[in-house]
Structures are given as structure tokens and as C-alpha cells.
Design an enzyme around this catalytic site. Structure first.
Site, PDB file in Angstrom:
ATOM      1  N   ARG A 428       0.866  -1.193  -0.147  1.00 46.77           N
ATOM      2  CA  ARG A 428      -0.132  -0.100  -0.070  1.00 46.77           C
ATOM      3  C   ARG A 428       0.777   1.338  -0.007  1.00 46.77           C
ATOM      4  O   ARG A 428       1.723   1.360   0.785  1.00 46.77           O
ATOM      5  CB  ARG A 428      -1.026  -0.022   1.207  1.00 46.77           C
ATOM      6  CG  ARG A 428      -1.955   1.141   1.452  1.00 46.77           C
ATOM      7  CD  ARG A 428      -2.836   1.107   2.592  1.00 46.77           C
ATOM      8  NE  ARG A 428      -3.722   0.103   2.274  1.00 46.77           N
ATOM      9  CZ  ARG A 428      -4.174  -0.665   3.135  1.00 46.77           C
ATOM     10  NH1 ARG A 428      -3.802  -0.700   4.413  1.00 46.77           N
ATOM     11  NH2 ARG A 428      -4.988  -1.546   2.722  1.00 46.77           N
ATOM     12  N   HIS A 458       4.466 -10.380   2.177  1.00 47.23           N
ATOM     13  CA  HIS A 458       5.142  -9.524   3.003  1.00 47.23           C
ATOM     14  C   HIS A 458       6.447  -9.923   3.560  1.00 47.23           C
ATOM     15  O   HIS A 458       7.160  -9.084   4.345  1.00 47.23           O
ATOM     16  CB  HIS A 458       3.950  -9.205   4.391  1.00 47.23           C
ATOM     17  CG  HIS A 458       4.437  -8.125   5.194  1.00 47.23           C
ATOM     18  ND1 HIS A 458       4.906  -8.318   6.588  1.00 47.23           N
ATOM     19  CD2 HIS A 458       4.481  -6.871   5.037  1.00 47.23           C
ATOM     20  CE1 HIS A 458       5.035  -7.183   7.124  1.00 47.23           C
ATOM     21  NE2 HIS A 458       5.035  -6.093   6.451  1.00 47.23           N
ATOM     22  N   ARG A 587       4.456  -1.658  19.903  1.00 45.11           N
ATOM     23  CA  ARG A 587       4.415  -0.342  19.455  1.00 45.11           C
ATOM     24  C   ARG A 587       3.145   0.426  19.111  1.00 45.11           C
ATOM     25  O   ARG A 587       2.791   1.387  19.579  1.00 45.11           O
ATOM     26  CB  ARG A 587       5.499  -0.162  18.233  1.00 45.11           C
ATOM     27  CG  ARG A 587       5.537   1.330  17.620  1.00 45.11           C
ATOM     28  CD  ARG A 587       6.188   1.348  16.245  1.00 45.11           C
ATOM     29  NE  ARG A 587       4.775   1.151  15.279  1.00 45.11           N
ATOM     30  CZ  ARG A 587       5.060   0.559  14.117  1.00 45.11           C
ATOM     31  NH1 ARG A 587       6.366   0.339  13.737  1.00 45.11           N
ATOM     32  NH2 ARG A 587       4.070   0.641  13.361  1.00 45.11           N
TER      33      ARG A 587
END
Length: 716
Positions: A428, A458, A587
Site C-alpha cells: 500500500r 510481506h 508499538r
């Protein structure tokens, strides 16, 4: 796939959790200990993050709403309830950002000669220069668009900054509305004023006026003979997510190109930002023209689009930036640098190839502390030029525009090697860049594939096949981050360089899975999504549950970007209730509630937000005293476990495991970290004594050149 159910009250909405993460990013900007230009950077990141959040996540919720979807999220909210909750949580954060910009950042920067001046505060000489700049550099490219019965409401492109002008005809007395787009590609957002026109006290190094104000206060030139009665700034955000069918390679390329053309124009408007002082009647006109609902409207008390603050970070005031840090070459790879031969740092007889180093043992990489250029790039460069290397295969998810990695692959193909690159076209906001790379690679003789139909690739893996003594031997890199030279200095990531035979066999079969019709279901060492990763991770968690119930204790430590998978969360709750100690460093989004009595009392969640973007994924399981540790590209999210190709690899060298255990401990003990409460809110630790920040400690350790490699201490 397992199907444990998490009660809605025990699951935190992922969108709201993401906003909490972005709040922690903004907190870096608000922290007075953060250098001023770094404050500007974090404020810009906060805004840029929000833009993508609206273009993708909010757009998806709005699409569900318009489609009449009534199903509820895992926390029990309808799409409308989620949109309303997003707005309620976001508004105070936007006001915090604007207050910081108006009352803190601008004034403190001015003390160092960085002056961001509103047009109305320019002196006569500066104003004359600004007006002339408008006439010469801006006026010729502007196109004012009127809105009246003969002129329909104009189209506003995605993320464009615009001026809404109220114009009155002095002859008829009729008021009209016009839109003028601010030409942000012509001049920078903050237009610098020549230093000879600026105040000498303090001596300014940078004085600028906002571009949109140069346009707004010169509107009279666009409407001669008319009276400009008012101007107001606004900005639209559009749906920019690309919906693609599962297509074959050629069709996918064509569909992506068409989708990118549409994205540049934009889909439906999902957010309308307007200046707070804009009159209600003008707001209503814009809402009708852009077809937005009240929950899509955001009144902003200050400049729109503060992502442009990032441009200030180039101002040459090092005292307002973080102290520069440059990583080092891994000690075991120092003599494997061909550049050392060129500059005479080492003698030819002292040089040893990176392949010889790996035959002696694995090398762990911690970026940005270990240089990407002298590790991963050197590995690929040597492979490209080594006559004994027969083939190179790797995945490319995101890479830099001027990529040394791609250059190495092209050179390898030109040197007659078999080179295969899996370029993920559906990464993206990097689709266009990846299309260009795919074409360049193909034209150079590289075999380019676009991944597995229906899945996004990925994983971050590279395989080099080399002929040695009449046999083939594999060398590999497996990482948590992209093959991107730029982000390798901005993100914290882990990587493993290895020549382990079973790893090599796994990667050969993984690439066959990616490029052919293989239905490989089992791998020797790797956990691969969507084949074995979910089952493997759930099995590791269940094993800790078994150890705890058998009285052998149970302990899990995991570091990742996001945790939102309901099945994993349900298992972690079960583990906690069995007595397993679970320490998570996350995170971003976290949908698990830690510390809930009777549910998750033994679970803690820590979030570290610092100078570098924490991007590494690390998983540790005590295993009754025989600990296992893995690194890889996957978070605990449904998309990573079920809808992407991912690879997670065990760290088998005891010395490297020890080093990673020390790394995890640093994060857990970070005195500036954020601690998640049972209600989902984060509070930042406020120690009274000396601070111990994980990233600072790692930079200091690498500056000293001391770290453990394969159980040994090595000094630079």
C-alpha cells in the site's frame, strides 16, 4: 484455524487503539525534552499517519456504513459507532497539536532564528517581496473556479489544500463562492523569505511565510473588479484504498495502474478539514459539495496539513536535532567489506568473503545500529559479482527509490546469474514505485513474479545459491524489515544472515511456493503464513500453558508492531489464567486488555516510542528452561497470520539468543516507555532518578563498539 471467542468487553477496538498509538507519537512532539526540529518531525508524522488512517481505515468504515453493514466489530461496535468514537477521541488530539504549534513550537523556534510568519505580520519590504513572488511564481498557474448555477461544485483532489473565497459583485451586490487550489508543487509550504529582508536580532537562519497565505492575501488579482470579502482554508481527504480482484500477473499490473490513476484523483471524501473561523454557511456549502456527513467535518484552529512541518527538519541547525548517529559494521563482517580492499584499509590476504564468514556461524543484525549497507547490501553485492554464485532469489515489499538492492539484482542478472525477484505490487502506497521497479528488473533479465494469488507477500527473505566444491550451498538473509536503504536508518529491525542447511532447504521450498504451484504445508525450521505460522504460534503459546499447569512455570515475551488477532488474544488470556507470565512490547495497536482481574493479571503491555520507529518482531518462549526465540516479518494480526505470506525463523545460536534476550530486557526496562492500563489507556512512566532509554542505550553501546556475537564479546 482456531476459533476462541473474546468477550467484547475484553477486546479493545483496533481503530481506537491505533489513535492511542498516534497519540503517543504526538506526545514525542509535545515533550519539552525532544529537540525542537524533532518536535516538528513528530508532529508531521502524527498528521501523515492520520491522513493514511482516514484514507484506508475510516474509508473502510464509511464503505461499510453506506453498504448497510450491521455486523459489529470484535468489541461490539457498529460501523457508525466506531466512526463516532473515532471523532470523539481525535478532536482533543488535534487541538493539542495545534496548541503546541501555535504556543510552543513557533515561539521556541523563533528564539533560534527560525521564524514562521503570518502574512499580516510581514513588514512592508517583506510584503512587497511576497506579493511579487505571488505575481511571478504563483499567479500564472492558479485557476479560480466559481460555484453558481452555471458552474457545478469543482472536484477537489485528495489531500489538496484549498482557499474558499467569498466574492461580491459591486454592481449587482451578489455574493459568490469560488475555490482556488493552493499549488503545493510549485513552491514549498513554508516559502522562505530572503535573509536580507529579515530582522537581524536574532540573526535569522530561516524566515518563511505559509504558501496558502500568499495566495489568500492576493486573491484580488484573481478577481479584478470584484470585492473579496473573505477567504478560508479547507482540505479534503478521500478514500485511497485500492480494491483489487485476485488477478493474474499481467492483469494485476493493469488493474493496479488503473487503480493508481483513480487514487491520484481520489474516491469518496472521508474527511473535510476547515479553518475554525469559516462561517457556517460556507461550511454547509462545502459539506454539500463534497457530500460529507457531520462526523466527517473537522474544524481546525490553526494551519491545515501539518505534515508539511517535516520540511523544517532540513534547516541547518544541528543543535535543534537529535545528536547524529551512524551505525557500525558488524565486527565479524569488517574484513568482509570489499570497500576495505579498495581504500587500502585491509590487505588482500586479510579479506574474507561474507560467505566464508557465514560458513563459520550465523550473524545477527540490529538495524540501524548495524549498518544495512555493510551487511545486507554487501551480502547481495558480493553475491552479484561472485563467479561461484549461480542464483539469487528475494522478496521486495518496499524499497527505496534509488535502491542499491535493486542495482545488485540487475548487475547479477547481467553477470549471467539466475535472478528472481518477487515484487509485491500491492504494497500500500508503494504500488507505483514497485511497478516501476518491476519493469526495470524485467528489462534487465530478472525473473519477476508478483506473488501468490489472493495473498500479499510481506515476508523479507533473500536466498543465494553458490557452487562450492562441486556441490550447491545456500546462504540466506531473513529479516523483520524491508530491503530499503532509507528506512533501514530510521526503523529498528532485526536480521539473520545464515548458511544453515535446513534454513536453505526451507527457503528453496518457500520460493517454489511463491513462484509455482507448490502446496508446501510443512517446513523444517520456518513458520510460514498462511501455511503454518498461526498453528505454530498457537502451539508455542499452548506449550507454555502446559508447562505452567505442570508446575514448571510459563513465560512468554513478545515484541511486535500490533496485536489484534482475537484467537491469539484468547489464548494469551488462557495462558494468564494458567499462570503464564506474559510480557508484551507493542508499538502500535493492542486489542488485548492487560491486568484484568481473573483474566489477564499476569500480562503486561509496554510501548516504546522513540527516535527510531520500532519495527522489529521478536518472540521468546521459556519452554521449561530450554528457551526458544524467533524473529520475522509477522505481527499477531489476522492479516499477517491468514492473508499474507510471512516467514518467522528461530534463532538457534545460543550467543545470539542471549543477545536478543538482553535486547528484550532493555525494552521492558525503558524508563520512557508507555504502560498499558486494563482499560486500554497508556500512561508514560515518569521516573524520578536516572533515565534508561532502550534506544539511547543501544546507540551508546554501538558507539562503544561492544556487543555479543555468538556468545563472544568483540570490540571495534
Amino acid at each position: 484455524m482456531t476459533t476462541p471467542i473474546v468477550a467484547p468487553e475484553l477486546y479493545i477496538n483496533r481503530e481506537l487503539s491505533w489513535l492511542d498509538f498516534n497519540h503517543r507519537v504526538l506526545a514525542q512532539a509535545l515533550d519539552e525534552h525532544t529537540p525542537l526540529l524533532e518536535q516538528a518531525k513528530f508532529s508531521a508524522i502524527f498528521s501523515n499517519n492520520l491522513d493514511e488512517f482516514f484514507m484506508v481505515r475510516v474509508a473502510s468504515l464509511k464503505s461499510q456504513l453506506e453498504a448497510g453493514v450491521t455486523s459489529r466489530s470484535d468489541d461490539g461496535r457498529t460501523p457508525l459507532e466506531q466512526l463516532e468514537a473515532i471523532q470523539a477521541k481525535l478532536r482533543p488530539l488535534l487541538e493539542l497539536q495545534q496548541q503546541h504549534y501555535r504556543y510552543s513550537l513557533k515561539s521556541h523556534l523563533a528564539e533560534y532564528g527560525v521564524q514562521l510568519i503570518d502574512y499580516l505580520r510581514l513588514n512592508d519590504r517583506q510584503k512587497a517581496w511576497a506579493d511579487e513572488t505571488f505575481r511571478q511564481s504563483i499567479f500564472p498557474v492558479l485557476t479560480p473556479l466559481a460555484v453558481d448555477p452555471a458552474h457545478p461544485f469543482p472536484f477537489m483532489s485528495n489531500l489538496s489544500l484549498n482557499v474558499a473565497a467569498l466574492i461580491r459583485d459591486p454592481d449587482t451586490g451578489q455574493q459568490q463562492f469560488a475555490r482556488v487550489k493552493v499549488p503545493q508543487k510549485i513552491l514549498p509550504r513554508f516559502v522562505p523569505i530572503p535573509t536580507d529582508l529579515c530582522s537581524r536580532v536574532p540573526a535569522p537562519c530561516f524566515t518563511a511565510v505559509p504558501l496558502e497565505q500568499l495566495v489568500a492575501f492576493n486573491l484580488q488579482l484573481l478577481f479584478p473588479g470584484m470585492t473579496v470579502e473573505g477567504h478560508y482554508f479547507f482540505r479534503v481527504t478521500r478514500d485511497a484504498d485500492l480494491e483489487l480482484r485476485d488477478l493474474e500477473a499481467d492483469d494485476l499490473m493493469e488493474a493496479l495502474q488503473e487503480g493508481l490513476r483513480k487514487r491520484r484523483m481520489g474516491g469518496e471524501v472521508v474527511r473535510l478539514e476547515v479553518a475554525d473561523e469559516m462561517p457556517d454557511e460556507v461550511v454547509q456549502l462545502l459539506m454539500e459539495g463534497t457530500d460529507v456527513e457531520p462526523q466527517d467535518l473537522y474544524r481546525i484552529n490553526g494551519p491545515l496539513g501539518l505534515d508539511d512541518l517535516m520540511s523544517l527538519t532540513g534547516i541547518p541547525l544541528p543543535q535543534l536535532r537529535d545528536v547524529p548517529f551512524k551505525g557500525r559494521t558488524v565486527p565479524r563482517l569488517v574484513r568482509a567489506q570489499r570497500s576495505q580492499l579498495t581504500d587500502g584499509s585491509i590487505k588482500p590476504e586479510e579479506f574474507e568473503s561474507i560467505f566464508r564468514v557465514l560458513r563459520r556461524g550465523d550473524v545477527l543484525l540490529q538495524h540501524p545500529y548495524d549498518l544495512f549497507a555493510t551487511s545486507v547490501e554487501e551480502f547481495l553485492n558480493q553475491a552479484a559479482d561472485d563467479p561461484s554464485v549461480l542464483a539469487i532469489k528475494m522478496t521486495l515489499y518496499r524499497t527505496s527509490k534509488d535502491s542499491p538492492v535493486v542495482a545488485a539484482l540487475i548487475r547479477a542478472a547481467e553477470n549471467g546469474k539466475q535472478v528472481m525477484a518477487l515484487v509485491e505490487l500491492k504494497a500500500r502506497f508503494d504500488e507505483d514505485n514497485n511497478i516501476q521497479w518491476a519493469r526495470q528488473l524485467e528489462s534487465s533479465g530478472v525473473h519477476v513474479v508478483y506473488g501468490v494469488i489472493g495473498l500479499k507477500t510481506h515476508t523479507k527473505v533473500a536466498l543465494v545459491v553458490r557452487r562450492e566444491k562441486g556441490q550447491l550451498r545456500s546462504y540466506m538473509h531473513l529479516g523483520t524489515g524491508n530491503y530499503n536503504s532509507k528506512t533501514s536508518s530510521l526503523y529498528t529491525d532485526l536480521g539473520l544472515l545464515t548458511a544453515r542447511e535446513d534454513f536453505g532447504q526451507d527457503l528453496v521450498e518457500l520460493f517454489n511456493y511463491l513462484t509455482g504451484f507448490s502446496k508446501q504445508q510443512n517446513f523444517r525450521k520456518l513458520l510460514v503464513a498462511p501455511v503454518s505460522l498461526r498453528k505454530g504460534m498457537e502451539g508455542l503459546i499452548r506449550r507454555e500453558i502446559g508447562h505452567a499447569r505442570a508446575g514448571r512455570g510459563g513465560h512468554i515475551r513478545a515484541k511486535m508492531n500490533s496485536l489484534v488477532d482475537p484467537a491469539i488474544i484468547a489464548l494469551l488470556y488462557e495462558a494468564s489464567q494458567a499462570g503464564v507470565r506474559v510480557e508484551l512490547v507493542i508499538r502500535g495497536m493492542c486489542s488485548l486488555r492487560p491486568g484484568v482481574a481473573g483474566v489477564s493479571e499476569t500480562i503486561t503491555v509496554t510501548s516504546v516510542i522513540g527516535r527510531y520507529l520500532e519495527h522489529s518482531r521478536l518472540f521468546w518462549f521459556a519452554n521449561g528452561g530450554m528457551a526458544e526465540m524467533l524473529i520475522g516479518s509477522a505481527d499477531w494480526m489476522p492479516r499477517n497470520l491468514d492473508r499474507r505470506v510471512e516467514a518467522v525463523a528461530p534463532i538457534e545460536d545460543p550467543g545470539l539468543r542471549e543477545q536478543l534476550e538482553q535486547l528484550m530486557q532493555l525494552y521492558l526496562e525503558d524508563t520512557g516507555a508507555w504502560h498499558m492500563q486494563s482499560d486500554g489507556h497508556f500512561s508514560q512512566r515518569q521516573p524520578e532518578g536516572e533515565q534508561h532509554l532502550a534506544q539511547t542505550a543501544l546507540m551508546e553501546r554501538w558507539r562503544g563498539g561492544i556487543t555479543a556475537r555468538s556468545g563472544e564479546s568483540e570490540t571495534k
